[in-house]
Design a protein around this motif. Structure first.
Motif, PDB file in Angstrom:
ATOM      1  N   LYS A 199       1.015  -1.072   0.035  1.00 61.79           N
ATOM      2  CA  LYS A 199       0.079   0.041  -0.023  1.00 61.79           C
ATOM      3  C   LYS A 199       0.890   1.360   0.098  1.00 61.79           C
ATOM      4  O   LYS A 199       1.788   1.596   0.957  1.00 61.79           O
ATOM      5  N   LEU A 200       0.785   2.018  -1.079  1.00 61.79           N
ATOM      6  CA  LEU A 200       1.484   3.164  -1.199  1.00 61.79           C
ATOM      7  C   LEU A 200       0.838   4.519  -0.546  1.00 61.79           C
ATOM      8  O   LEU A 200      -0.507   4.278  -0.701  1.00 61.79           O
ATOM      9  N   SER A 201       1.460   5.413  -0.069  1.00 59.35           N
ATOM     10  CA  SER A 201       0.864   6.512   0.524  1.00 59.35           C
ATOM     11  C   SER A 201       1.466   7.585  -0.245  1.00 59.35           C
ATOM     12  O   SER A 201       2.745   7.847  -0.609  1.00 59.35           O
ATOM     13  N   TYR A 261      -8.577   3.016 -14.152  1.00 59.34           N
ATOM     14  CA  TYR A 261      -7.418   2.304 -13.760  1.00 59.34           C
ATOM     15  C   TYR A 261      -7.028   1.844 -15.305  1.00 59.34           C
ATOM     16  O   TYR A 261      -7.552   1.516 -16.152  1.00 59.34           O
ATOM     17  N   ALA A 262      -5.793   1.756 -15.273  1.00 61.52           N
ATOM     18  CA  ALA A 262      -4.835   1.048 -16.465  1.00 61.52           C
ATOM     19  C   ALA A 262      -5.312  -0.256 -16.642  1.00 61.52           C
ATOM     20  O   ALA A 262      -5.441  -1.059 -15.577  1.00 61.52           O
ATOM     21  N   ASP A 263      -5.601  -0.828 -17.740  1.00 65.17           N
ATOM     22  CA  ASP A 263      -6.104  -2.315 -18.018  1.00 65.17           C
ATOM     23  C   ASP A 263      -5.202  -3.408 -17.202  1.00 65.17           C
ATOM     24  O   ASP A 263      -5.672  -4.239 -16.710  1.00 65.17           O
ATOM     25  N   SER A 264      -4.033  -2.950 -17.138  1.00 64.87           N
ATOM     26  CA  SER A 264      -3.116  -3.858 -16.390  1.00 64.87           C
ATOM     27  C   SER A 264      -3.143  -4.121 -15.375  1.00 64.87           C
ATOM     28  O   SER A 264      -2.696  -5.140 -14.492  1.00 64.87           O
ATOM     29  N   VAL A 265      -3.905  -2.924 -14.481  1.00 66.24           N
ATOM     30  CA  VAL A 265      -3.919  -2.972 -13.112  1.00 66.24           C
ATOM     31  C   VAL A 265      -5.457  -3.290 -12.516  1.00 66.24           C
ATOM     32  O   VAL A 265      -5.735  -3.388 -11.264  1.00 66.24           O
ATOM     33  N   LEU A 266      -6.436  -3.140 -13.362  1.00 67.21           N
ATOM     34  CA  LEU A 266      -7.716  -3.376 -13.107  1.00 67.21           C
ATOM     35  C   LEU A 266      -8.183  -4.541 -12.206  1.00 67.21           C
ATOM     36  O   LEU A 266      -7.839  -5.379 -12.675  1.00 67.21           O
ATOM     37  N   GLY A 267      -8.790  -4.251 -11.250  1.00 71.14           N
ATOM     38  CA  GLY A 267      -9.284  -5.482 -10.450  1.00 71.14           C
ATOM     39  C   GLY A 267      -8.213  -5.798  -9.435  1.00 71.14           C
ATOM     40  O   GLY A 267      -8.317  -6.666  -8.443  1.00 71.14           O
ATOM     41  N   PHE A 317      -5.666  -2.984  -8.302  1.00 71.48           N
ATOM     42  CA  PHE A 317      -5.016  -1.810  -7.518  1.00 71.48           C
ATOM     43  C   PHE A 317      -6.279  -0.940  -7.279  1.00 71.48           C
ATOM     44  O   PHE A 317      -7.353  -1.111  -7.926  1.00 71.48           O
ATOM     45  N   THR A 318      -6.238  -0.354  -6.213  1.00 66.12           N
ATOM     46  CA  THR A 318      -7.395   0.392  -5.661  1.00 66.12           C
ATOM     47  C   THR A 318      -6.947   1.879  -5.193  1.00 66.12           C
ATOM     48  O   THR A 318      -5.939   2.055  -4.339  1.00 66.12           O
ATOM     49  N   ILE A 319      -7.289   2.876  -5.765  1.00 64.04           N
ATOM     50  CA  ILE A 319      -6.678   4.286  -5.471  1.00 64.04           C
ATOM     51  C   ILE A 319      -7.842   4.888  -4.486  1.00 64.04           C
ATOM     52  O   ILE A 319      -9.034   4.572  -4.606  1.00 64.04           O
ATOM     53  N   SER A 320      -7.422   5.644  -3.321  1.00 62.63           N
ATOM     54  CA  SER A 320      -8.332   6.305  -2.368  1.00 62.63           C
ATOM     55  C   SER A 320      -7.696   7.286  -1.806  1.00 62.63           C
ATOM     56  O   SER A 320      -6.598   7.785  -2.050  1.00 62.63           O
ATOM     57  N   ARG A 321      -8.465   8.092  -1.089  1.00 64.22           N
ATOM     58  CA  ARG A 321      -7.833   9.418  -0.428  1.00 64.22           C
ATOM     59  C   ARG A 321      -8.490   9.759   0.615  1.00 64.22           C
ATOM     60  O   ARG A 321      -9.868   9.569   0.981  1.00 64.22           O
ATOM     61  N   ASP A 322      -7.843  10.429   1.555  1.00 63.43           N
ATOM     62  CA  ASP A 322      -8.475  10.902   2.946  1.00 63.43           C
ATOM     63  C   ASP A 322      -8.190  12.660   2.734  1.00 63.43           C
ATOM     64  O   ASP A 322      -6.785  12.954   2.424  1.00 63.43           O
ATOM     65  N   ILE A 323      -9.146  13.277   2.700  1.00 59.00           N
ATOM     66  CA  ILE A 323      -8.786  14.807   2.903  1.00 59.00           C
ATOM     67  C   ILE A 323      -9.639  15.284   3.810  1.00 59.00           C
ATOM     68  O   ILE A 323     -10.900  15.248   4.270  1.00 59.00           O
ATOM     69  N   SER A 324      -8.874  15.985   4.942  1.00 61.54           N
ATOM     70  CA  SER A 324      -9.839  16.812   5.745  1.00 61.54           C
ATOM     71  C   SER A 324     -10.499  18.035   5.300  1.00 61.54           C
ATOM     72  O   SER A 324     -10.264  18.423   4.261  1.00 61.54           O
ATOM     73  N   ARG A 325     -11.431  18.172   6.469  1.00 59.26           N
ATOM     74  CA  ARG A 325     -12.519  19.217   5.924  1.00 59.26           C
ATOM     75  C   ARG A 325     -11.737  20.676   5.223  1.00 59.26           C
ATOM     76  O   ARG A 325     -12.241  21.424   4.358  1.00 59.26           O
ATOM     77  N   VAL A 381      -3.120  10.405  -0.584  1.00 59.05           N
ATOM     78  CA  VAL A 381      -3.450   9.727  -1.446  1.00 59.05           C
ATOM     79  C   VAL A 381      -2.962   8.264  -1.364  1.00 59.05           C
ATOM     80  O   VAL A 381      -1.688   8.303  -1.237  1.00 59.05           O
ATOM     81  N   TYR A 382      -3.575   7.207  -1.517  1.00 55.92           N
ATOM     82  CA  TYR A 382      -3.379   5.994  -1.323  1.00 55.92           C
ATOM     83  C   TYR A 382      -3.344   5.060  -2.607  1.00 55.92           C
ATOM     84  O   TYR A 382      -4.179   5.215  -3.361  1.00 55.92           O
ATOM     85  N   LEU A 383      -2.406   4.048  -2.811  1.00 53.94           N
ATOM     86  CA  LEU A 383      -2.732   2.976  -3.995  1.00 53.94           C
ATOM     87  C   LEU A 383      -2.527   1.635  -3.331  1.00 53.94           C
ATOM     88  O   LEU A 383      -1.298   1.204  -2.899  1.00 53.94           O
ATOM     89  N   LEU A 384      -3.674   0.906  -3.000  1.00 52.64           N
ATOM     90  CA  LEU A 384      -3.522  -0.354  -2.651  1.00 52.64           C
ATOM     91  C   LEU A 384      -3.302  -1.254  -3.696  1.00 52.64           C
ATOM     92  O   LEU A 384      -4.369  -1.440  -4.548  1.00 52.64           O
ATOM     93  N   MET A 385      -2.096  -2.373  -3.692  1.00 48.60           N
ATOM     94  CA  MET A 385      -1.745  -2.986  -4.806  1.00 48.60           C
ATOM     95  C   MET A 385      -1.991  -4.475  -4.351  1.00 48.60           C
ATOM     96  O   MET A 385      -1.146  -4.830  -3.493  1.00 48.60           O
ATOM     97  N   ASN A 386      -2.808  -5.163  -4.986  1.00 49.34           N
ATOM     98  CA  ASN A 386      -2.748  -6.548  -4.463  1.00 49.34           C
ATOM     99  C   ASN A 386      -2.472  -7.478  -5.760  1.00 49.34           C
ATOM    100  O   ASN A 386      -2.483  -7.161  -6.930  1.00 49.34           O
ATOM    101  N   SER A 387      -2.289  -8.784  -5.710  1.00 53.92           N
ATOM    102  CA  SER A 387      -2.016  -9.689  -6.471  1.00 53.92           C
ATOM    103  C   SER A 387      -0.738  -9.173  -7.504  1.00 53.92           C
ATOM    104  O   SER A 387      -0.990  -9.155  -8.796  1.00 53.92           O
ATOM    105  N   LEU A 388       0.181  -8.650  -6.836  1.00 59.71           N
ATOM    106  CA  LEU A 388       1.387  -8.084  -7.446  1.00 59.71           C
ATOM    107  C   LEU A 388       1.970  -9.064  -8.384  1.00 59.71           C
ATOM    108  O   LEU A 388       2.130 -10.430  -8.062  1.00 59.71           O
ATOM    109  N   LYS A 389       2.554  -8.489  -9.469  1.00 62.94           N
ATOM    110  CA  LYS A 389       3.302  -9.189 -10.489  1.00 62.94           C
ATOM    111  C   LYS A 389       4.525  -8.611 -10.893  1.00 62.94           C
ATOM    112  O   LYS A 389       4.771  -7.463 -10.608  1.00 62.94           O
ATOM    113  N   PRO A 390       5.540  -9.571 -11.239  1.00 66.57           N
ATOM    114  CA  PRO A 390       6.631  -8.824 -11.666  1.00 66.57           C
ATOM    115  C   PRO A 390       6.726  -7.726 -12.524  1.00 66.57           C
ATOM    116  O   PRO A 390       7.510  -6.755 -12.184  1.00 66.57           O
TER     117      PRO A 390
END
Length: 119
Positions: free
Chosen positions: A19-21, A59-65, A67-75, A82-91
């Motif tokens: 998970k990238l931040s 999402y790019a076709d290569s990561v669809l399903g 990777f998930t992008i999300s964000r937290d923004i204070s009022r 900004v986050y990027l959750l990366m699952n099922s990683l490939k070389p």
């Protein structure tokens, strides 16, 4: 002065997750786009995931399903991550990943974080 600082990269095994931040600091307003790009050795930088106006993401076709992008923004926009959750990683996901923010007047890049997927 606006700064974007990425973290969370590293070495992962195929099938693993990371998970990238991206912490955004400085006075920033009227954000249109929050995105993650990546650049592999010898290749052009490519868009990985992007969200416009806080709405639906694309999402790019290569990561669809995977990777998930999300964000937290204070009022008051004082705290933005900004986050990027990366699952099922490939070389082939191995690259430097960059956070990218666009406002109505400017755009900003982080310094990048290395992601290496290898057994």
């Amino acid at each position: 002065q606006v700064q974007l600082v990425e973290s969370g990269g590293g070495l992962a095994q195929p099938g693993g997750s990371l998970k990238l931040s991206c912490v955004v600091s400085g006075n920033i307003f009227n954000i249109n786009v929050m995105a993650w790009y990546r650049q592999a050795p010898g290749k052009q930088r490519e868009e990985v995931a992007l969200t416009i106006g806080g709405g639906s993401a694309r999402y790019a076709d290569s990561v669809l399903g995977r990777f998930t992008i999300s964000r937290d923004i204070s009022r008051d926009n004082a705290n933005i991550t900004v986050y990027l959750l990366m699952n099922s990683l490939k070389p082939e996901d191995t690259a430097v990943y960059y956070c990218h923010i666009r406002t109505t007047k400017a755009y900003y890049w982080g310094q990048g974080t290395q992601v290496t997927v290898s057994s």
